[in-house]
Design a protein around this motif. Structure first.
Motif, short mmCIF file in Angstrom:
data_model
loop_
_atom_site.label_atom_id
_atom_site.label_comp_id
_atom_site.label_asym_id
_atom_site.label_seq_id
_atom_site.Cartn_x
_atom_site.Cartn_y
_atom_site.Cartn_z
N LEU A 4 0.71 -1.02 -0.12
CA LEU A 4 -0.15 -0.02 0.02
C LEU A 4 0.93 1.35 -0.12
O LEU A 4 1.56 1.50 0.87
N PHE A 5 0.77 2.29 -0.88
CA PHE A 5 1.49 3.29 -1.12
C PHE A 5 0.60 4.48 -1.42
O PHE A 5 -0.45 4.34 -1.69
N GLY A 6 1.09 5.75 -0.85
CA GLY A 6 0.29 6.88 -1.03
C GLY A 6 1.22 8.19 -0.59
O GLY A 6 2.32 8.13 0.10
N ARG A 7 0.78 9.28 -1.12
CA ARG A 7 1.40 10.64 -0.85
C ARG A 7 0.34 11.67 -0.75
O ARG A 7 -0.71 11.61 -0.94
N ARG A 22 1.91 -6.08 3.76
CA ARG A 22 3.25 -6.26 4.49
C ARG A 22 4.10 -5.05 4.05
O ARG A 22 5.26 -4.77 4.67
N VAL A 23 3.97 -4.30 3.06
CA VAL A 23 4.75 -3.14 2.51
C VAL A 23 3.74 -1.96 2.69
O VAL A 23 2.77 -1.81 1.98
N LEU A 24 4.10 -0.77 3.52
CA LEU A 24 3.29 0.25 3.67
C LEU A 24 4.37 1.48 3.60
O LEU A 24 5.10 1.69 4.19
N GLN A 25 4.16 2.49 2.59
CA GLN A 25 4.91 3.62 2.42
C GLN A 25 3.93 4.74 1.95
O GLN A 25 3.40 4.93 0.84
N PHE A 26 4.07 5.81 2.82
CA PHE A 26 3.29 6.77 2.86
C PHE A 26 4.11 8.19 2.95
O PHE A 26 4.77 8.15 4.27
N ASP A 27 3.89 9.13 2.26
CA ASP A 27 4.25 10.55 2.55
C ASP A 27 3.58 11.28 3.44
O ASP A 27 2.93 12.32 3.08
N CYS A 28 3.51 10.93 4.75
CA CYS A 28 2.62 11.37 5.66
C CYS A 28 3.11 11.19 7.00
O CYS A 28 3.83 10.01 7.16
N ARG A 29 2.47 11.96 7.96
CA ARG A 29 2.82 11.07 9.37
C ARG A 29 1.93 10.11 9.68
O ARG A 29 0.81 10.15 9.10
N LEU A 63 12.39 -0.19 8.73
CA LEU A 63 11.70 1.01 9.27
C LEU A 63 12.35 2.35 9.03
O LEU A 63 13.59 2.47 9.17
N HIS A 64 11.77 3.14 8.30
CA HIS A 64 12.34 4.38 7.65
C HIS A 64 11.24 5.61 8.04
O HIS A 64 10.32 5.60 7.44
N ALA A 65 11.92 6.49 8.82
CA ALA A 65 11.11 7.72 9.38
C ALA A 65 11.89 8.75 8.73
O ALA A 65 12.68 9.28 8.86
N ASP A 66 10.94 9.29 7.47
CA ASP A 66 11.64 9.92 6.46
C ASP A 66 11.25 11.53 7.01
O ASP A 66 10.42 12.13 6.38
#
Length: 240
Positions: A4-7, A22-29, A63-66
């Motif tokens: 699941l991806f989003g921004r 299993r994979v979660l990547q979002f450009d948000c808090r 874990l990536h806290a961008d």
């Protein structure tokens, strides 16, 4: 659903019902991702901050806290059994509650700051590190990192000569000061420097890739295959 991806999130997203992801990547808090603590199958997580409930994600490996803010690594995060990779956008510090008596299975740790003896003690809880990025304000002994292959280190005390490197290191990026000991690292193959450096005979015997400023160029690199000079303007690349 496995990924699941989003921004550009404007409204909270309820993710509790996608427990198989299993994979979660979002450009948000993470606060925009309601129910993230229920994603027990999650292995890969990228968000702008460190979710308070992240330690409950028992299968998490990456874990990536961008974020541009300082990330505080709690004891519960540092003892996650399956976690192998922690990356932050700015800098990471160890929380006051961290207990140096427990080791973890981390293989990659980025931008951790060493200021106090307790910080160095916490670093020793990660003996399996293969890649490390850190900033240090004090002498630090890294010789315990027997598996470390890549080190990016920024040293803030220009008079500091007390850094002890692991002998097996192959890639080193060094900012802040010159340390004569790196010349005798027997397995070093990739070296990136940003300061004036005077080398000696029999040093850097295995270095194949070198990035440095023009004024630092030296002839004591017998195995050199590629040289990048970055004093000013576009980098100049030379192959041998």
């Amino acid at each position: 659903m496995r990924s699941l991806f989003g921004r550009d999130m404007m409204l909270p997203l309820y993710v509790r019902d996608v427990r198989s992801v299993r994979v979660l990547q979002f450009d948000c808090r993470s606060t925009y991702l309601t129910g993230i603590e229920f994603l027990v199958s999650l292995k890969y997580l990228v968000v702008r901050d460190l979710p308070p409930s992240v330690s409950g994600l028992v299968n998490l490996e990456y874990l990536h806290a961008d974020t541009g803010e300082t990330v505080c690594l709690s004891s519960s995060v540092m003892t996650m059994k399956k976690l192998r990779y922690i990356c932050v956008g700015s800098e990471a510090i160890y929380d006051e509650d961290c207990n140096s008596s427990h080791t973890n299975n981390l293989e990659f740790l980025s931008r951790v700051v060493i200021k106090e003896p307790k910080d160095e003690d916490m670093l020793k809880c990660s003996p399996h590190l293969r890649k490390l990025k850190l900033s240090t304000y004090r002498h630090v002994d890294l010789s315990f990192l027997a598996q470390l292959g890549s080190l990016n280190i920024r040293i803030y005390d220009l008079g500091m000569q007390g850094i002890i490197f692991p002998s097996n290191i192959k890639k080193l990026t060094l900012f802040g000061t010159s340390l004569t000991i790196i010349g005798i690292l027997e397995n070093l193959e990739v070296l990136k420097l940003r300061f004036r450096w005077d080398t000696s005979y029999n040093e850097f015997q295995k270095v194949k890739f070198l990035k440095m400023e023009v004024e630092n160029l030296s002839e004591h690199f017998p195995a050199l295959e590629q040289l990048v000079l970055s004093d000013c303007g576009p980098p100049a690349i030379y192959s041998f």
